[in-house]
Design an enzyme around this catalytic site. Structure first.
Site, PDB file in Angstrom:
ATOM      1  N   HIS A  50      47.668  50.896  40.451  1.00 52.08           N
ATOM      2  CA  HIS A  50      47.294  51.646  41.645  1.00 52.08           C
ATOM      3  C   HIS A  50      47.996  53.000  41.513  1.00 52.08           C
ATOM      4  CE1 HIS A  50      46.642  47.509  43.399  1.00 52.08           C
ATOM      5  NE2 HIS A  50      45.478  48.116  43.568  1.00 52.08           N
ATOM      6  N   ASP A  53      51.534  52.625  42.112  1.00 49.13           N
ATOM      7  CA  ASP A  53      52.285  51.871  41.096  1.00 49.13           C
ATOM      8  C   ASP A  53      52.764  52.878  40.045  1.00 49.13           C
ATOM      9  OD1 ASP A  53      51.683  49.261  42.109  1.00 49.13           O
ATOM     10  OD2 ASP A  53      49.735  49.301  41.109  1.00 49.13           O
ATOM     11  N   GLU A 175      34.650  48.036  42.646  1.00 50.90           N
ATOM     12  CA  GLU A 175      34.985  46.599  42.659  1.00 50.90           C
ATOM     13  C   GLU A 175      34.555  46.015  44.002  1.00 50.90           C
ATOM     14  OE1 GLU A 175      39.149  45.706  42.049  1.00 50.90           O
ATOM     15  OE2 GLU A 175      38.853  43.571  42.385  1.00 50.90           O
ATOM     16  N   GLU A 211      35.072  40.982  39.963  1.00 49.80           N
ATOM     17  CA  GLU A 211      36.149  40.000  40.117  1.00 49.80           C
ATOM     18  C   GLU A 211      35.517  38.655  40.446  1.00 49.80           C
ATOM     19  OE1 GLU A 211      39.889  40.855  42.038  1.00 49.80           O
ATOM     20  OE2 GLU A 211      39.882  38.876  42.985  1.00 49.80           O
ATOM     21  N   HIS A 214      35.767  37.487  44.065  1.00 46.24           N
ATOM     22  CA  HIS A 214      34.973  38.276  45.014  1.00 46.24           C
ATOM     23  C   HIS A 214      33.501  37.842  44.969  1.00 46.24           C
ATOM     24  CE1 HIS A 214      38.099  41.817  44.806  1.00 46.24           C
ATOM     25  NE2 HIS A 214      38.627  40.684  45.196  1.00 46.24           N
ATOM     26  N   ASP A 249      41.033  35.345  50.037  1.00 48.01           N
ATOM     27  CA  ASP A 249      40.992  35.677  48.610  1.00 48.01           C
ATOM     28  C   ASP A 249      42.194  35.024  47.921  1.00 48.01           C
ATOM     29  OD1 ASP A 249      40.645  36.877  46.170  1.00 48.01           O
ATOM     30  OD2 ASP A 249      40.926  38.927  46.883  1.00 48.01           O
ATOM     31  N   ASP A 251      42.864  34.462  44.396  1.00 47.34           N
ATOM     32  CA  ASP A 251      43.388  34.963  43.115  1.00 47.34           C
ATOM     33  C   ASP A 251      44.064  33.863  42.293  1.00 47.34           C
ATOM     34  OD1 ASP A 251      42.455  37.567  43.614  1.00 47.34           O
ATOM     35  OD2 ASP A 251      44.305  38.158  44.612  1.00 47.34           O
ATOM     36  N   ASP A 284      43.267  39.237  37.557  1.00 52.28           N
ATOM     37  CA  ASP A 284      43.804  39.579  38.880  1.00 52.28           C
ATOM     38  C   ASP A 284      44.199  38.259  39.546  1.00 52.28           C
ATOM     39  OD1 ASP A 284      44.628  40.925  41.057  1.00 52.28           O
ATOM     40  OD2 ASP A 284      42.698  41.807  41.599  1.00 52.28           O
TER      41      ASP A 284
HETATM   42  C1  XUL Z   1      41.734  43.054  46.125  1.00 52.82           C
HETATM   43  C2  XUL Z   1      41.763  43.314  44.709  1.00 52.82           C
HETATM   44  C3  XUL Z   1      42.572  44.500  44.285  1.00 52.82           C
HETATM   45  C4  XUL Z   1      41.888  45.366  43.309  1.00 52.82           C
HETATM   46  C5  XUL Z   1      42.638  46.585  42.863  1.00 52.82           C
HETATM   47  O1  XUL Z   1      41.136  41.877  46.471  1.00 52.82           O
HETATM   48  O2  XUL Z   1      41.213  42.576  43.931  1.00 52.82           O
HETATM   49  O3  XUL Z   1      43.766  44.049  43.736  1.00 52.82           O
HETATM   50  O4  XUL Z   1      41.625  44.613  42.167  1.00 52.82           O
HETATM   51  O5  XUL Z   1      42.742  47.536  43.830  1.00 52.82           O
HETATM   52 MN    MN Z   2      40.705  42.694  41.806  1.00 51.22          MN
END
Ligand code: XUL
Ligand code: MN
Length: 345
Positions: A50, A53, A175, A211, A214, A249, A251, A284
């Protein structure tokens, strides 16, 4: 099937300390240098960033300071032999983005979002990547009447155009995510992202990042989303992970919930030659809240191991036998063939 080697990455946020909305961190936070050292130690090739970051407290710094810090970071990355895969503006944290960034109802806040995105592009350039990732976190509504959907699309296109004009080389990878933190997001799927590209001044430079979680949250099959993006030549980055149903979400580690879906994702990546044009496989994923500090990188290393095991599975899958079953319309046998292959027979 032609073979190639994959390159892997993750972001500093993927070594997270374990807090959730109901409780504090369960691991001590670690500085960026420690995270970079861990990435290298575990043999990953690149890091995602980011904007903050790369340059912490970015909003309090002048452009001169921002560029100097980005250059310093680039030197360190070069010294370690680590690439920057992408940079993404974190447009969901600042007070200016409470009501959205590019679609905020306040013109001053929309300006803030566009200016911050331009700085992120400058940082990407310094770090040697031409990929700007946009997770449009707060571009949506909490209640339907708060914004006009049509106007919001116009505003997102206006913002994309400003970014494309700012740098002639930058490629924008959108994304999509259908919800969280918003009730409904304006760009929930890959179809939406790629359609938006065509409203911009340079559709060739607007693509996407998929992703897995997502796509699942949108009720879609991640493998089909990958195939769809690849049909347009627009899959420029990838966040592999897993998700157990329509919840927050999660992950989760890649393949953790649905190994067969993970196999299908790897199979279509192989078929489409993902990675041959320099793309990275990013995870991620987050550690479980219960993970102890000594196992802090395990979710990342395990995701990569699962991915590599599934590459072997995709490459050793008997495509000829599968095609014969397809020809015979014997999908029941094809189903069992996939299961037996995954079970190791
Ligand atoms: C949010 C997500 C973020 C993006 C990067 O759900 O996946 O971490 O990947 O901004
Ligand atoms: Mn992501």
């Amino acid at each position: 099937m032609p073979t190639h080697k994959y390159r892997f990455c993750f972001g500093p946020w993927n070594i997270s300390p374990g807090q959730d909305p109901y409780g504090p961190p369960t691991r001590r936070d670690q500085p960026f240098d420690w995270k970079l050292a861990q990435l290298k130690k575990h043999g990953f090739d690149a890091m995602m960033f980011h904007d903050d970051d790369a340059v912490p407290d970015i909003d309090s710094k002048s452009n001169k300071q921002i560029f100097a810090e980005a250059k310093e970071l680039k030197k360190r990355l070069d010294g370690e032999g680590i690439a920057a895969e992408m940079v993404a503006p974190r447009l969901w944290f600042a007070p200016e983005t409470i009501d959205g960034a590019y679609t905020s109802n306040d013109p001053k806040h929309r300006k803030y979002a566009i200016e911050r995105s331009k700085r992120t592009i400058d940082i990407a350039k310094i770090l040697g990547t031409d990929i700007l990732v946009l997770w449009l976190a707060r571009e949506g509504t909490y209640i339907r009447e708060a914004k006009s959907g049509r106007r919001s699309i116009d505003l997102i296109v206006e913002a994309l155009d400003a970014m494309l004009a700012h740098d002639k080389k930058i490629r924008i990878a959108i994304e999509p995510k259908p919800n969280e933190p918003m009730d409904h997001a304006y760009v929930p799927t890959i179809g939406h992202a790629l359609a938006l590209a065509h409203l911009t001044r340079d559709p060739k430079r607007v693509g996407c990042l998929i992703e897995s979680a997502h796509a699942i949250l949108a009720g879609l099959d991640p493998a089909d989303e990958i195939d769809f993006a690849c049909a347009f030549g627009k899959l420029w980055s990838l966040h592999l992970n897993d998700q157990n149903g329509l919840k927050y979400d999660q992950d989760r580690p890649f393949g953790c919930t649905n190994l067969r879906s993970a196999f299908d994702q790897v199979r279509v990546l192989e078929r489409n030659g993902y990675g041959k044009r320099g793309e990275f496989v990013c995870f991620d994923v987050h550690p479980f809240r219960t993970t102890r500090e000594e196992h802090w990188l395990a979710h990342l290393v395990n995701s990569r191991t699962t991915f590599q095991r599934l590459v072997e599975k995709a490459r050793s899958f008997d495509e000829k036998a599968a095609q014969t079953l397809v020809k015979d319309r014997d999908y029941q046998a094809l189903d069992q063939m996939v299961i037996e292959h995954l079970l190791g027979k």
